[in-house]
Design a protein around this motif. Structure first.
Motif, PDB file in Angstrom:
ATOM      1  N   ALA A 187      20.064 -16.193 -11.782  1.00 45.49           N
ATOM      2  CA  ALA A 187      21.494 -16.295 -12.119  1.00 45.49           C
ATOM      3  C   ALA A 187      22.298 -16.795 -10.931  1.00 45.49           C
ATOM      4  O   ALA A 187      23.211 -17.615 -11.086  1.00 45.49           O
ATOM      5  N   ILE A 188      21.960 -16.320  -9.732  1.00 47.36           N
ATOM      6  CA  ILE A 188      22.660 -16.758  -8.531  1.00 47.36           C
ATOM      7  C   ILE A 188      22.376 -18.225  -8.247  1.00 47.36           C
ATOM      8  O   ILE A 188      23.288 -19.012  -7.975  1.00 47.36           O
ATOM      9  N   CYS A 189      21.102 -18.601  -8.305  1.00 46.44           N
ATOM     10  CA  CYS A 189      20.724 -19.992  -8.011  1.00 46.44           C
ATOM     11  C   CYS A 189      21.428 -20.973  -8.934  1.00 46.44           C
ATOM     12  O   CYS A 189      21.826 -22.067  -8.520  1.00 46.44           O
ATOM     13  N   ASN A 318      19.779  -3.466  -9.829  1.00 46.56           N
ATOM     14  CA  ASN A 318      20.115  -3.877 -11.199  1.00 46.56           C
ATOM     15  C   ASN A 318      21.620  -3.896 -11.460  1.00 46.56           C
ATOM     16  O   ASN A 318      22.094  -4.654 -12.311  1.00 46.56           O
ATOM     17  N   LYS A 319      22.374  -3.082 -10.723  1.00 47.00           N
ATOM     18  CA  LYS A 319      23.819  -3.038 -10.932  1.00 47.00           C
ATOM     19  C   LYS A 319      24.590  -3.914  -9.956  1.00 47.00           C
ATOM     20  O   LYS A 319      25.821  -3.948  -9.997  1.00 47.00           O
ATOM     21  N   ILE A 320      23.864  -4.593  -9.091  1.00 43.29           N
ATOM     22  CA  ILE A 320      24.561  -5.446  -8.130  1.00 43.29           C
ATOM     23  C   ILE A 320      25.131  -6.660  -8.853  1.00 43.29           C
ATOM     24  O   ILE A 320      24.557  -7.145  -9.830  1.00 43.29           O
ATOM     25  N   SER A 321      26.290  -7.107  -8.401  1.00 43.96           N
ATOM     26  CA  SER A 321      26.910  -8.284  -9.000  1.00 43.96           C
ATOM     27  C   SER A 321      26.000  -9.488  -8.821  1.00 43.96           C
ATOM     28  O   SER A 321      25.350  -9.648  -7.788  1.00 43.96           O
ATOM     29  N   ASP A 322      25.930 -10.345  -9.836  1.00 47.99           N
ATOM     30  CA  ASP A 322      25.175 -11.589  -9.673  1.00 47.99           C
ATOM     31  C   ASP A 322      26.098 -12.655  -9.067  1.00 47.99           C
ATOM     32  O   ASP A 322      25.969 -13.834  -9.348  1.00 47.99           O
ATOM     33  N   PHE A 323      26.998 -12.162  -8.208  1.00 42.24           N
ATOM     34  CA  PHE A 323      27.938 -13.010  -7.491  1.00 42.24           C
ATOM     35  C   PHE A 323      28.930 -13.609  -8.488  1.00 42.24           C
ATOM     36  O   PHE A 323      28.708 -14.674  -9.039  1.00 42.24           O
ATOM     37  N   GLY A 324      29.996 -12.851  -8.720  1.00 46.64           N
ATOM     38  CA  GLY A 324      30.980 -13.286  -9.704  1.00 46.64           C
ATOM     39  C   GLY A 324      31.882 -14.380  -9.195  1.00 46.64           C
ATOM     40  O   GLY A 324      33.079 -14.339  -9.408  1.00 46.64           O
TER      41      GLY A 324
END
Length: 330
Positions: A187-189, A318-324
């Motif tokens: 998701a980040i990439c 698992n709860k870390i933001s996927d960089f919003g």
């Protein structure tokens, strides 16, 4: 003076000792020797401030006779374990030891009572040389890449990627609980508007392939293909580095790169956050960021890491933001 510095492992911990090495050399002109494990000798081999590197496989008995012949004036023990204490006892040399604060870490891990000083481990390492009137020069960490390991990025990527026009993503870490799940990395990439070069060890090769296949031609998987110095060269030439709490994070800090560090079961409060030169310390508008899930009752669950989440939910990752946000400044 002839001084022996001891730090047996690991990558990041050794890199974090380099200000002590440099400041000792510049401010006392002492002859600096360094003792580590053979697996980590290459981290220091190109350090111009070290006269000689000593290395062991497992036991100090492998080199104790040779070390006695050196007649050191002082030992700076930055590891402070049974092995290093035994060595200084056998050498009969005055020793300044680093305080590992194990009890304070135990309190934080087991009872979530934080009595750790708000001091980076580098500054705590520097306390071991205060009696020599050696002070931190503020120049940050050191990492020296041999010329043979300097990477030509365009050749590595078949002219698809240019120097300073990509993001290096360190997907590896020594323990599972320090690593983002693959879906988070994907998701980040997909949000990064620049080529992404994945870095990790041989154990990360399959994960890298999976992530690359999910993301397409914008992502390049170099996990398991580069040695440590070559990976450091890729990081040195990157515009931004995304990394877990691992040795390459500290190498990125040595190059004063913009870093997004991602923390799972460990926490920056242990004193191991990216450490920059004074002129590059992160400011309020800096692109260097720490990504973590705060206020989890189970975090930190270890000062090192586990092969699986002890609670089974792995909420720290698992709860870390996927960089919003879009990483568009690349």
């Amino acid at each position: 003076m002839k001084i022996l510095i001891i730090r047996f492992s690991s990558i990041g911990d050794i890199v974090l000792t380099t200000p002590v090495v440099r400041c000792l050399k510049y401010q006392t002109d002492a002859e600096i020797h360094y003792l580590t494990k053979k697996n980590f000798k290459n981290i220091l081999e190109n350090n111009p401030y070290i006269k000689k590197i000593w290395a062991i496989e497992k036991n100090i008995s492998e080199i104790i006779i040779e070390l006695k012949q050196e007649r050191f004036d002082l030992i700076i023990d930055l590891h402070n374990n049974l092995r290093s204490r035994l060595l200084s006892f056998q050498l009969g040399v005055k020793t300044n030891r680093f305080d590992k604060l194990n009890f304070e870490k135990w309190l934080l891990v087991n009872f979530k009572i934080n009595r750790l000083p708000k001091t980076h481990i580098v500054d705590r390492y520097m306390n071991t040389v205060l009696e020599l009137n050696v002070k931190n020069d503020g120049a940050g960490l050191d990492y020296f890449i041999p010329e043979k390991d300097v990477i030509n990025i365009q050749a590595l990527t078949q002219n698809f990627v240019h120097t300073n026009n990509y993001c290096a993503f360190v997907i590896g870490a020594a323990h599972f609980t320090k690593r983002l799940p693959e879906d988070k990395i994907i998701a980040i990439c997909k949000k990064i508007n620049a080529p992404v070069l994945l870095l990790g060890g041989k154990e990360d090769t399959d994960r890298g392939t999976f992530i690359k296949n999910a993301c397409g031609e914008n992502v390049f998987n170099f996990c398991g293909l580069l040695n440590l110095n070559q990976s450091a060269s890729v990081i040195q030439q990157a515009r931004k580095v995304i990394t877990h709490d691992t040795g390459l994070m500290h190498i990125a800090a040595a190059f004063n790169k913009d870093i997004i560090s991602v923390w799972g079961n460990t926490i920056p409060e242990f004193g191991m956050a990216p450490y920059f030169a004074d002129s590059h310390q992160p400011s309020a508008n800096s692109q260097s960021q720490i990504m973590e899930v705060k206020n989890l009752s189970c975090r930190p669950c270890s000062k090192i890491g586990f092969a699986a989440c002890p609670k089974k939910h792995f909420n720290c990752m698992n709860k870390i933001s996927d960089f919003g946000f879009q990483i568009s400044d690349l």
